[in-house]
Design an enzyme around this catalytic site. Structure first.
Site, PDB file in Angstrom:
ATOM      1  N   GLY B  45     -18.003 -36.557 -17.813  1.00 31.51           N
ATOM      2  CA  GLY B  45     -17.002 -35.657 -17.263  1.00 31.51           C
ATOM      3  C   GLY B  45     -16.233 -34.977 -18.356  1.00 31.51           C
ATOM      4  O   GLY B  45     -15.125 -35.359 -18.688  1.00 31.51           O
ATOM      5  N   THR B  46     -16.843 -33.957 -18.927  1.00 31.06           N
ATOM      6  CA  THR B  46     -16.169 -33.294 -20.023  1.00 31.06           C
ATOM      7  C   THR B  46     -16.838 -31.960 -20.297  1.00 31.06           C
ATOM      8  O   THR B  46     -17.902 -31.668 -19.761  1.00 31.06           O
ATOM      9  CB  THR B  46     -16.235 -34.168 -21.291  1.00 31.06           C
ATOM     10  OG1 THR B  46     -15.430 -33.596 -22.279  1.00 31.06           O
ATOM     11  CG2 THR B  46     -17.641 -34.223 -21.818  1.00 31.06           C
ATOM     12  N   THR B  47     -16.191 -31.154 -21.121  1.00 32.33           N
ATOM     13  CA  THR B  47     -16.843 -29.964 -21.674  1.00 32.33           C
ATOM     14  C   THR B  47     -16.591 -29.979 -23.162  1.00 32.33           C
ATOM     15  O   THR B  47     -15.442 -29.906 -23.594  1.00 32.33           O
ATOM     16  CB  THR B  47     -16.217 -28.683 -21.103  1.00 32.33           C
ATOM     17  OG1 THR B  47     -16.208 -28.747 -19.704  1.00 32.33           O
ATOM     18  CG2 THR B  47     -16.991 -27.473 -21.564  1.00 32.33           C
TER      19      THR B  47
END
Lengths: 192, 276
Positions: B45-47
């Site tokens: 869950g990240t960018t």
């Protein structure tokens, strides 16, 4: 899906692999080389599980080079293929099996050109033509229909161009008595 | 409680649905060969992203650490400098990321002490890839960004062993959105300001569409002189600036439209122009 193909001619082997390195839905690289040079006249093409391909192929590559350093002469393609198969089989029933599908292509001074097909269960077969991937379903039947043992390099390259699938580009290499030659990178050709 | 908090690094383990692997023909038989079972499902869950251009490398990441539906920490740090010229972005389970960052830092420092020269980025990527190989099911993805004597490089290392060198790399659940912006705006000859703006825009768009990315953006710029960190920017500000820009555009368009209508009316009314 990844794709490999190899075709053996009277005095050469022609191999091609697609250039895509994908991670689920994203195409991370468009110019990824899936061929590993084992020696001057042997190429290993490797597809399969993401990390296993590079790990296994580099392991084989370094071992083949080590053999040359220790003994002063190179392994023949048949010996390299059998060595690869033995390693793959040993790892198969261990805690870390390698899920890789391979094509090994080489030219031997004594035996001539050779193409070896190996799958992830370490089944080895010497074949006049072979392919891996979903594309294999389409191309193997075409090869059955049009392949003739005495074909020249040019006609086989044309054959290669005819069935390029929905993959953007391919790296093509030719192995003959003079070593490994890079052919032009084939971009997607709609309708051949 | 499902999350573990550590004071130092502010990373959290998070459990969300796992990204699907590319389906293979023999997947049913293969799963019986895999040695470990996942205790629960993990996700990314990240960018985070990294790209190279003529003046070095830009590494950018959001700062949201999520845990299923909960934002565990809105201000986590996902970009870790390894040494003065190497920076690593991570995505995946927070604990694994932290662990591997520290292990990589230690190994690189040991190499430097033993061999009296720094390990190149290819070497670092290879080292990390080799170290991660026995732990294939750990599910971390790393982007290594390096700007040094050999030029700017960015490299992607995945815990399942994939290792790629490229020009633009992005990982995480928000990476498809970031890729779209980056592919569109990237040029080799960008200036530093343009590159920073592009990175910020990419992370901003990804955080807009992806629920698991958000809050702030961290930007690092790495050149041959080392890395420089920009102040953490709140994407909320960016969102309001974007709204202002849109509002201005709409106003301008309105004005133009009115002017055009006014002109048309003027043209139709010949008598007022010629006789007036």
């Amino acid at each position: 899906m990844e794709y490999l193909i190899g075709i053996q001619g009277p005095d050469f082997v022609l191999v091609a692999a697609d250039n895509v390195a994908a991670s689920s839905i994203i195409q991370m690289k468009h110019d990824y080389d899936k061929m590993f040079k084992l020696s001057e006249k042997i190429l290993l093409l490797c597809v399969g599980e993401a990390g296993d391909t590079v790990q296994f192929a580099e392991y084989i590559q370094k071992n083949v080079q080590l053999y040359k350093m220790r003994n002063g002469y190179e392994l023949s393609p048949a010996a390299a293929a059998n060595f690869t198969r033995k390693n793959l089989a040993d790892y198969l029933r261990s805690r870390t099996p390698y899920h890789v599908n391979l094509l090994l292509a080489g030219y031997d001074e004594a035996d001539g050109p050779g193409l070896y097909y190996m799958d992830y269960l370490s089944a080895l077969a010497k074949a006049p033509f072979a392919a891996h991937g979903y594309g294999a379903f389409l191309t193997l039947s075409i090869l059955d229909r049009y392949y003739r043992p005495g074909d020249s390099a040019l006609s086989l390259i044309r054959l290669n161009k005819r069935f390029i699938l929905n993959l953007p580009s391919f790296t093509v290499r030719l192995i003959d008595k003079d070593g490994i030659h890079d052919m032009e990178k084939l971009p997607v050709a709609p309708g051949g | 409680k499902t999350c573990i908090y550590t004071h130092k690094q502010k990373h959290f383990t998070h459990f969300c649905s796992r990204k699907n692997r590319v389906p293979t023909l023999f997947s049913s038989t293969f799963s019986s060969l895999s040695p470990h079972q996942q205790p629960f499902q993990l996700s990314h869950g990240t960018t985070t992203l990294g790209f190279i251009f003529q003046d070095g490398v830009i590494a950018a990441a959001d700062t949201r650490a999520s845990c299923k539906g909960l934002i565990c920490c809105p201000t986590s740090q996902k970009i870790m400098p390894i040494h003065s010229h190497l920076v690593v972005n991570t995505s995946g389970s927070g604990a694994d990321c932290m662990l591997w960052e520290r292990i990589l830092t230690r190994e690189m420092r040991l190499y430097q002490l033993r061999h009296r020269k720094r390990l190149s980025i290819n070497g670092a990527a290879k080292l990390l890839s080799m170290m991660l190989h026995p732990f294939k099911d750990q599910n971390t993805k790393n982007v290594l960004s390096f700007g040094g004597r050999s030029g700017p490089r960015v490299c992607y290392v995945c815990s399942d062993g994939l290792q790629l060198k490229g020009e633009i790399i992005s990982v995480g659940s928000g990476s498809p959105y970031a890729y779209a912006v980056l592919d569109d705006g990237w040029r080799w000859g960008m200036t530093v300001d343009e590159a920073v703006a592009l990175a910020r825009e990419a992370v901003f768009r990804a955080t807009h569409w992806d629920a698991y990315s958000g809050n702030n953006v961290d930007l690092f710029h790495i050149t041959a002189h080392g890395w420089r960190r920009r102040d953490r920017e709140d994407l909320k500000e960016e969102y309001y600036r974007e709204r202002e820009r849109k509002r201005k555009k709409i106003k301008e368009r309105e004005k133009e439209r009115q002017k055009r209508e006014g002109d048309e009316l003027g043209e139709g009314d010949i008598y007022s122009v010629h006789c007036g």
